[in-house]
Design a protein around this motif. Structure first.
Motif, PDB file in Angstrom:
ATOM      1  N   ILE A 129     -38.345 -49.889 -36.777  1.00  0.00           N
ATOM      2  CA  ILE A 129     -38.173 -50.669 -35.554  1.00  0.00           C
ATOM      3  C   ILE A 129     -36.714 -51.082 -35.340  1.00  0.00           C
ATOM      4  CG2 ILE A 129     -38.737 -52.903 -36.590  1.00  0.00           C
ATOM      5  CD1 ILE A 129     -39.811 -51.758 -33.086  1.00  0.00           C
ATOM      6  N   ASP A 130     -35.935 -51.193 -36.441  1.00  0.00           N
ATOM      7  CA  ASP A 130     -34.519 -51.554 -36.313  1.00  0.00           C
ATOM      8  C   ASP A 130     -33.733 -50.538 -35.490  1.00  0.00           C
ATOM      9  OD1 ASP A 130     -34.545 -53.972 -37.651  1.00  0.00           O
ATOM     10  OD2 ASP A 130     -34.131 -53.059 -39.595  1.00  0.00           O
ATOM     11  N   ALA A 131     -34.237 -49.302 -35.383  1.00  0.00           N
ATOM     12  CA  ALA A 131     -33.533 -48.259 -34.638  1.00  0.00           C
ATOM     13  C   ALA A 131     -33.689 -48.420 -33.128  1.00  0.00           C
ATOM     14  CB  ALA A 131     -34.037 -46.878 -35.065  1.00  0.00           C
ATOM     15  N   VAL A 132     -34.615 -49.265 -32.692  1.00  0.00           N
ATOM     16  CA  VAL A 132     -34.870 -49.445 -31.259  1.00  0.00           C
ATOM     17  C   VAL A 132     -33.872 -50.439 -30.679  1.00  0.00           C
ATOM     18  CG1 VAL A 132     -36.557 -50.167 -29.529  1.00  0.00           C
ATOM     19  CG2 VAL A 132     -37.311 -48.937 -31.567  1.00  0.00           C
ATOM     20  N   THR A 133     -33.188 -50.010 -29.639  1.00  0.00           N
ATOM     21  CA  THR A 133     -32.250 -50.882 -28.930  1.00  0.00           C
ATOM     22  C   THR A 133     -32.601 -50.873 -27.450  1.00  0.00           C
ATOM     23  OG1 THR A 133     -30.676 -49.068 -28.641  1.00  0.00           O
ATOM     24  CG2 THR A 133     -30.363 -50.480 -30.576  1.00  0.00           C
ATOM     25  N   PRO A 134     -32.255 -51.930 -26.722  1.00  0.00           N
ATOM     26  CA  PRO A 134     -32.570 -51.976 -25.290  1.00  0.00           C
ATOM     27  C   PRO A 134     -32.028 -50.751 -24.554  1.00  0.00           C
ATOM     28  CG  PRO A 134     -31.781 -54.109 -26.038  1.00  0.00           C
ATOM     29  CD  PRO A 134     -31.570 -53.146 -27.173  1.00  0.00           C
ATOM     30  N   GLY A 135     -32.882 -50.157 -23.746  1.00  0.00           N
ATOM     31  CA  GLY A 135     -32.476 -49.024 -22.925  1.00  0.00           C
ATOM     32  C   GLY A 135     -32.615 -47.667 -23.584  1.00  0.00           C
ATOM     33  N   CYS A 136     -32.961 -47.617 -24.885  1.00  0.00           N
ATOM     34  CA  CYS A 136     -33.084 -46.316 -25.546  1.00  0.00           C
ATOM     35  C   CYS A 136     -34.497 -45.763 -25.362  1.00  0.00           C
ATOM     36  CB  CYS A 136     -32.732 -46.404 -27.034  1.00  0.00           C
ATOM     37  SG  CYS A 136     -33.987 -47.216 -28.046  1.00  0.00           S
ATOM     38  N   ASP A 137     -34.632 -44.443 -25.502  1.00  0.00           N
ATOM     39  CA  ASP A 137     -35.953 -43.821 -25.459  1.00  0.00           C
ATOM     40  C   ASP A 137     -36.693 -44.156 -26.741  1.00  0.00           C
ATOM     41  OD1 ASP A 137     -35.473 -42.603 -23.017  1.00  0.00           O
ATOM     42  OD2 ASP A 137     -34.677 -40.782 -23.922  1.00  0.00           O
ATOM     43  N   VAL A 138     -37.996 -44.384 -26.630  1.00  0.00           N
ATOM     44  CA  VAL A 138     -38.827 -44.677 -27.792  1.00  0.00           C
ATOM     45  C   VAL A 138     -39.948 -43.642 -27.828  1.00  0.00           C
ATOM     46  CG1 VAL A 138     -40.395 -46.341 -28.856  1.00  0.00           C
ATOM     47  CG2 VAL A 138     -38.330 -47.143 -27.702  1.00  0.00           C
ATOM     48  N   TYR A 139     -40.133 -43.029 -28.989  1.00  0.00           N
ATOM     49  CA  TYR A 139     -41.189 -42.039 -29.180  1.00  0.00           C
ATOM     50  C   TYR A 139     -42.156 -42.560 -30.235  1.00  0.00           C
ATOM     51  CZ  TYR A 139     -37.882 -39.021 -26.806  1.00  0.00           C
ATOM     52  OH  TYR A 139     -37.011 -38.488 -25.898  1.00  0.00           O
ATOM     53  N   LEU A 140     -43.432 -42.579 -29.905  1.00  0.00           N
ATOM     54  CA  LEU A 140     -44.450 -42.960 -30.862  1.00  0.00           C
ATOM     55  C   LEU A 140     -44.977 -41.681 -31.500  1.00  0.00           C
ATOM     56  CD1 LEU A 140     -46.410 -45.732 -28.948  1.00  0.00           C
ATOM     57  CD2 LEU A 140     -44.537 -45.970 -30.568  1.00  0.00           C
ATOM     58  N   VAL A 141     -44.928 -41.630 -32.824  1.00  0.00           N
ATOM     59  CA  VAL A 141     -45.353 -40.434 -33.541  1.00  0.00           C
ATOM     60  C   VAL A 141     -46.413 -40.811 -34.567  1.00  0.00           C
ATOM     61  CG1 VAL A 141     -43.169 -39.219 -33.187  1.00  0.00           C
ATOM     62  CG2 VAL A 141     -43.439 -40.691 -35.171  1.00  0.00           C
ATOM     63  N   GLU A 142     -47.043 -39.793 -35.129  1.00  0.00           N
ATOM     64  CA  GLU A 142     -48.170 -40.011 -36.027  1.00  0.00           C
ATOM     65  C   GLU A 142     -47.794 -40.633 -37.361  1.00  0.00           C
ATOM     66  OE1 GLU A 142     -51.940 -37.542 -37.871  1.00  0.00           O
ATOM     67  OE2 GLU A 142     -50.260 -36.427 -37.073  1.00  0.00           O
ATOM     68  N   SER A 143     -46.674 -40.270 -37.931  1.00  0.00           N
ATOM     69  CA  SER A 143     -46.366 -40.768 -39.264  1.00  0.00           C
ATOM     70  C   SER A 143     -44.891 -41.093 -39.429  1.00  0.00           C
ATOM     71  CB  SER A 143     -46.778 -39.749 -40.326  1.00  0.00           C
ATOM     72  OG  SER A 143     -45.828 -38.688 -40.375  1.00  0.00           O
ATOM     73  N   GLU A 144     -44.586 -41.739 -40.545  1.00  0.00           N
ATOM     74  CA  GLU A 144     -43.199 -42.058 -40.876  1.00  0.00           C
ATOM     75  C   GLU A 144     -42.374 -40.785 -41.028  1.00  0.00           C
ATOM     76  OE1 GLU A 144     -46.123 -44.939 -42.073  1.00  0.00           O
ATOM     77  OE2 GLU A 144     -45.858 -42.901 -42.783  1.00  0.00           O
ATOM     78  N   LEU A 145     -42.977 -39.734 -41.569  1.00  0.00           N
ATOM     79  CA  LEU A 145     -42.258 -38.471 -41.746  1.00  0.00           C
ATOM     80  C   LEU A 145     -41.952 -37.835 -40.391  1.00  0.00           C
ATOM     81  CD1 LEU A 145     -44.142 -37.032 -44.829  1.00  0.00           C
ATOM     82  CD2 LEU A 145     -41.797 -37.910 -44.740  1.00  0.00           C
ATOM     83  N   ASP A 146     -42.845 -38.008 -39.419  1.00  0.00           N
ATOM     84  CA  ASP A 146     -42.592 -37.504 -38.069  1.00  0.00           C
ATOM     85  C   ASP A 146     -41.442 -38.277 -37.421  1.00  0.00           C
ATOM     86  OD1 ASP A 146     -44.635 -35.618 -38.258  1.00  0.00           O
ATOM     87  OD2 ASP A 146     -46.117 -37.008 -37.488  1.00  0.00           O
TER      88      ASP A 146
END
Length: 148
Positions: A129-146
């Motif tokens: 979650i630390d990689a998420v910043t305002p305005g960036c694209d967010v992708y939900l994936v199945e696993s941590e490895l994804d």
């Protein structure tokens, strides 16, 4: 029982477990439904656990995921993964954290698709979650490895 006694689901489960436990011979008593308190993880403790992921580890991991792309050791290390022995098995461990707060640790055996979660203080967190910043694209994936 929940509806009849007008009690919460948790209380109903505890009552059922107690009734079953009372009916058993003493040597067969059921384990308590009491949840043990999670031991908090700290950045210092996390840094001293296990070791960094190597290319040899990634090769073993990739063999257990033949239909999936496996991230490099460099990527896994940059995202905070560690390799350690969990329950006697070599496992890749992903920290669910925000800054210095660890919410849970999720491990995956590097040879088989077996998972274990530990040091959990909350299930309401997202990996990396630390990689998420305002305005960036967010992708939900199945696993941590994804995510890696």
């Amino acid at each position: 029982m929940k509806k009849f006694d007008k009690i919460s689901t948790g209380d109903a489960l505890r009552k059922i477990a107690a009734d079953i436990d009372d009916a058993r011979p003493s040597k067969e008593k059921a384990p308590s439904l009491k949840k043990e308190a999670a031991s908090p993880m700290t950045p210092q403790k996390w840094g001293s656990l296990g070791r960094e992921v190597t290319d040899a580890d990634v090769t073993k991991l990739a063999m257990s995921r033949p239909q999936s792309a496996t991230p490099s050791a460099k990527t896994l290390n940059a995202m905070g993964f560690r390799l350690g022995e969990i329950g006697g098995q070599l496992s890749l461990v992903a920290p669910y954290r925000m800054g210095d707060t660890f919410y849970t640790l999720k491990s995956r055996n590097i040879k088989t698709k077996e998972f274990l979660q530990c040091n959990s203080i909350s299930q309401k967190s997202l990996f990396n979650i630390d990689a998420v910043t305002p305005g960036c694209d967010v992708y939900l994936v199945e696993s941590e490895l994804d995510a890696a």
